[in-house]
Motif scaffolding. Structure first.
Motif, PDB file in Angstrom:
ATOM      1  N   LEU A 182      44.826  29.778  57.829  1.00 35.31           N
ATOM      2  CA  LEU A 182      44.562  28.780  56.800  1.00 35.31           C
ATOM      3  C   LEU A 182      45.686  28.804  55.778  1.00 35.31           C
ATOM      4  O   LEU A 182      46.418  29.790  55.655  1.00 35.31           O
ATOM      5  N   LYS A 183      45.815  27.717  55.008  1.00 34.27           N
ATOM      6  CA  LYS A 183      46.913  27.667  54.053  1.00 34.27           C
ATOM      7  C   LYS A 183      46.702  28.673  52.920  1.00 34.27           C
ATOM      8  O   LYS A 183      45.571  28.979  52.533  1.00 34.27           O
ATOM      9  N   VAL A 184      47.791  29.184  52.445  1.00 29.49           N
ATOM     10  CA  VAL A 184      47.825  30.100  51.316  1.00 29.49           C
ATOM     11  C   VAL A 184      48.897  29.574  50.378  1.00 29.49           C
ATOM     12  O   VAL A 184      50.013  29.321  50.829  1.00 29.49           O
ATOM     13  N   PRO A 185      48.601  29.359  49.122  1.00 33.84           N
ATOM     14  CA  PRO A 185      47.347  29.651  48.441  1.00 33.84           C
ATOM     15  C   PRO A 185      46.285  28.596  48.733  1.00 33.84           C
ATOM     16  O   PRO A 185      46.602  27.475  49.146  1.00 33.84           O
ATOM     17  N   ARG A 186      45.024  28.974  48.472  1.00 31.51           N
ATOM     18  CA  ARG A 186      43.899  28.045  48.606  1.00 31.51           C
ATOM     19  C   ARG A 186      42.773  28.531  47.703  1.00 31.51           C
ATOM     20  O   ARG A 186      42.669  29.710  47.393  1.00 31.51           O
ATOM     21  N   PHE A 187      41.933  27.595  47.286  1.00 31.72           N
ATOM     22  CA  PHE A 187      40.788  27.932  46.448  1.00 31.72           C
ATOM     23  C   PHE A 187      39.559  28.180  47.311  1.00 31.72           C
ATOM     24  O   PHE A 187      39.322  27.478  48.300  1.00 31.72           O
ATOM     25  N   VAL A 188      38.783  29.170  46.913  1.00 26.85           N
ATOM     26  CA  VAL A 188      37.495  29.495  47.510  1.00 26.85           C
ATOM     27  C   VAL A 188      36.578  29.882  46.350  1.00 26.85           C
ATOM     28  O   VAL A 188      36.966  29.770  45.186  1.00 26.85           O
TER      29      VAL A 188
ATOM     30  N   ARG B 101      41.582  39.869  50.987  1.00 29.02           N
ATOM     31  CA  ARG B 101      42.233  38.708  50.381  1.00 29.02           C
ATOM     32  C   ARG B 101      42.622  39.045  48.947  1.00 29.02           C
ATOM     33  O   ARG B 101      41.802  39.557  48.177  1.00 29.02           O
ATOM     34  N   ARG B 102      43.870  38.777  48.616  1.00 30.62           N
ATOM     35  CA  ARG B 102      44.302  38.931  47.227  1.00 30.62           C
ATOM     36  C   ARG B 102      43.916  37.643  46.519  1.00 30.62           C
ATOM     37  O   ARG B 102      44.233  36.541  46.991  1.00 30.62           O
ATOM     38  N   ILE B 103      43.220  37.779  45.397  1.00 32.20           N
ATOM     39  CA  ILE B 103      42.735  36.604  44.676  1.00 32.20           C
ATOM     40  C   ILE B 103      43.256  36.609  43.249  1.00 32.20           C
ATOM     41  O   ILE B 103      43.656  37.634  42.705  1.00 32.20           O
ATOM     42  N   ARG B 104      43.232  35.423  42.655  1.00 34.29           N
ATOM     43  CA  ARG B 104      43.595  35.221  41.255  1.00 34.29           C
ATOM     44  C   ARG B 104      42.483  34.403  40.610  1.00 34.29           C
ATOM     45  O   ARG B 104      42.013  33.432  41.191  1.00 34.29           O
ATOM     46  N   ASP B 105      42.089  34.783  39.388  1.00 32.08           N
ATOM     47  CA  ASP B 105      41.076  34.000  38.684  1.00 32.08           C
ATOM     48  C   ASP B 105      41.731  33.081  37.656  1.00 32.08           C
ATOM     49  O   ASP B 105      42.960  33.056  37.525  1.00 32.08           O
ATOM     50  N   PHE B 106      40.929  32.337  36.917  1.00 30.85           N
ATOM     51  CA  PHE B 106      41.466  31.339  35.992  1.00 30.85           C
ATOM     52  C   PHE B 106      42.231  31.962  34.831  1.00 30.85           C
ATOM     53  O   PHE B 106      43.039  31.304  34.192  1.00 30.85           O
ATOM     54  N   GLU B 107      42.023  33.242  34.579  1.00 32.70           N
ATOM     55  CA  GLU B 107      42.763  33.930  33.522  1.00 32.70           C
ATOM     56  C   GLU B 107      44.065  34.549  34.032  1.00 32.70           C
ATOM     57  O   GLU B 107      44.818  35.118  33.257  1.00 32.70           O
ATOM     58  N   GLY B 108      44.296  34.455  35.337  1.00 33.36           N
ATOM     59  CA  GLY B 108      45.505  35.010  35.923  1.00 33.36           C
ATOM     60  C   GLY B 108      45.352  36.428  36.444  1.00 33.36           C
ATOM     61  O   GLY B 108      46.304  36.993  36.978  1.00 33.36           O
ATOM     62  N   ALA B 109      44.175  37.026  36.296  1.00 34.39           N
ATOM     63  CA  ALA B 109      43.941  38.380  36.797  1.00 34.39           C
ATOM     64  C   ALA B 109      43.922  38.357  38.320  1.00 34.39           C
ATOM     65  O   ALA B 109      43.354  37.453  38.923  1.00 34.39           O
ATOM     66  N   GLU B 110      44.549  39.361  38.944  1.00 33.30           N
ATOM     67  CA  GLU B 110      44.637  39.419  40.397  1.00 33.30           C
ATOM     68  C   GLU B 110      44.148  40.744  40.934  1.00 33.30           C
ATOM     69  O   GLU B 110      44.249  41.773  40.265  1.00 33.30           O
ATOM     70  N   GLY B 111      43.643  40.712  42.140  1.00 31.01           N
ATOM     71  CA  GLY B 111      43.209  41.915  42.827  1.00 31.01           C
ATOM     72  C   GLY B 111      42.768  41.566  44.231  1.00 31.01           C
ATOM     73  O   GLY B 111      42.878  40.416  44.662  1.00 31.01           O
ATOM     74  N   TRP B 112      42.254  42.558  44.949  1.00 33.47           N
ATOM     75  CA  TRP B 112      41.891  42.410  46.353  1.00 33.47           C
ATOM     76  C   TRP B 112      40.383  42.473  46.537  1.00 33.47           C
ATOM     77  O   TRP B 112      39.719  43.314  45.942  1.00 33.47           O
ATOM     78  N   VAL B 113      39.848  41.575  47.379  1.00 28.58           N
ATOM     79  CA  VAL B 113      38.429  41.593  47.722  1.00 28.58           C
ATOM     80  C   VAL B 113      38.284  41.497  49.241  1.00 28.58           C
ATOM     81  O   VAL B 113      39.142  40.937  49.926  1.00 28.58           O
ATOM     82  N   PHE B 114      37.179  42.027  49.739  1.00 24.27           N
ATOM     83  CA  PHE B 114      36.890  41.949  51.161  1.00 24.27           C
ATOM     84  C   PHE B 114      36.532  40.506  51.503  1.00 24.27           C
ATOM     85  O   PHE B 114      35.806  39.837  50.759  1.00 24.27           O
ATOM     86  N   HIS B 115      37.020  40.017  52.625  1.00 25.72           N
ATOM     87  CA  HIS B 115      36.896  38.603  52.984  1.00 25.72           C
ATOM     88  C   HIS B 115      35.460  38.093  53.005  1.00 25.72           C
ATOM     89  O   HIS B 115      35.200  36.943  52.670  1.00 25.72           O
ATOM     90  N   SER B 116      34.501  38.924  53.398  1.00 23.37           N
ATOM     91  CA  SER B 116      33.125  38.440  53.529  1.00 23.37           C
ATOM     92  C   SER B 116      32.451  38.187  52.178  1.00 23.37           C
ATOM     93  O   SER B 116      31.361  37.621  52.137  1.00 23.37           O
ATOM     94  N   LEU B 117      33.103  38.543  51.090  1.00 21.86           N
ATOM     95  CA  LEU B 117      32.563  38.281  49.752  1.00 21.86           C
ATOM     96  C   LEU B 117      33.017  36.931  49.209  1.00 21.86           C
ATOM     97  O   LEU B 117      32.682  36.567  48.079  1.00 21.86           O
ATOM     98  N   LEU B 118      33.771  36.193  50.016  1.00 24.87           N
ATOM     99  CA  LEU B 118      34.290  34.888  49.610  1.00 24.87           C
ATOM    100  C   LEU B 118      33.656  33.788  50.457  1.00 24.87           C
ATOM    101  O   LEU B 118      33.303  34.001  51.607  1.00 24.87           O
ATOM    102  N   SER B 119      33.552  32.614  49.875  1.00 21.99           N
ATOM    103  CA  SER B 119      32.956  31.465  50.537  1.00 21.99           C
ATOM    104  C   SER B 119      33.925  30.286  50.504  1.00 21.99           C
ATOM    105  O   SER B 119      34.672  30.118  49.538  1.00 21.99           O
ATOM    106  N   GLY B 120      33.884  29.465  51.527  1.00 18.24           N
ATOM    107  CA  GLY B 120      34.701  28.257  51.559  1.00 18.24           C
ATOM    108  C   GLY B 120      34.144  27.133  50.700  1.00 18.24           C
ATOM    109  O   GLY B 120      34.764  26.080  50.571  1.00 18.24           O
TER     110      GLY B 120
END
Length: 185
Positions: free
Chosen positions: A46-52, A92-111
């Motif tokens: 899938l494309k990176v970056p992308r929102f979930v 998956r490395r993620i970024r939130d609206f404040e710019g904070a970044e970190g890693w989460v396990f894929h099954s904790l994310l939704s499309g």
């Protein structure tokens, strides 16, 4: 709810140190912090970056892509939009609206696509939600900055946003969770 900015900075530094030590060249091949173009995720295609969005009310964010890495903070609200900026194995490395970044396990994310209404607005000025996708349409309500809603479509200028007790169209530039000019149904 989340750690202080100084602790986030230390976690951020630890993240990059951990990536260099434990992940090797496979992560480096996926690109840098803020991509200048879209690329494809190494695991999903899938494309990176992308929102979930976050699938759970309890999502641990780690400083690196494994359960052995320290937990930097925890999100406590399902449905929050996050941006996937990198993939490594099932992480998956993620970024939130404040710019904070970190890693989460894929099954904790939704499309499921969600967005926050102008979370950057420090004046807390309510934003109009329209009956139709045009500025001269009837205003059905006004939403406070930070309101979370589900986005089911965007046409590049307007997005259909719905949530508890609201349903309508909003200027796409007033949302965090969709890209400018992005279109989807």
């Amino acid at each position: 709810m989340r750690m202080s900015r100084s602790r986030q900075f230390l976690a951020f530094v630890a993240l990059f140190a951990a990536l260099g030590l434990f992940c090797g060249p496979s992560l480096a091949q996926e690109g840098g912090d803020l991509p200048t173009s879209t690329r494809t995720g190494s695991k999903t295609g899938l494309k990176v970056p992308r929102f979930v969005s976050l699938k759970s009310d309890a999502v641990n964010v780690r400083v690196g892509p494994s359960r052995q890495h320290a937990i930097a903070w925890r999100y406590v609200r399902a449905g929050m939009p996050v941006e996937i900026t990198q993939e490594f194995d099932n992480w998956r490395r993620i970024r939130d609206f404040e710019g904070a970044e970190g890693w989460v396990f894929h099954s904790l994310l939704s499309g499921v696509r969600t967005a926050l209404v102008s979370p950057w607005d420090t004046d807390k000025k309510p934003v109009p939600l329209y009956r139709d996708a045009r500025a001269d349409a009837q205003v059905v309500t006004r939403l406070e900055p930070g309101v979370l809603g589900r986005v089911d479509s965007c046409d590049g200028s307007w997005c259909h946003l719905e949530g508890d007790n609201f349903d309508g169209w909003i200027d796409q530039n007033l949302l965090w969770g969709v890209y400018p000019d992005e279109t989807f149904q």
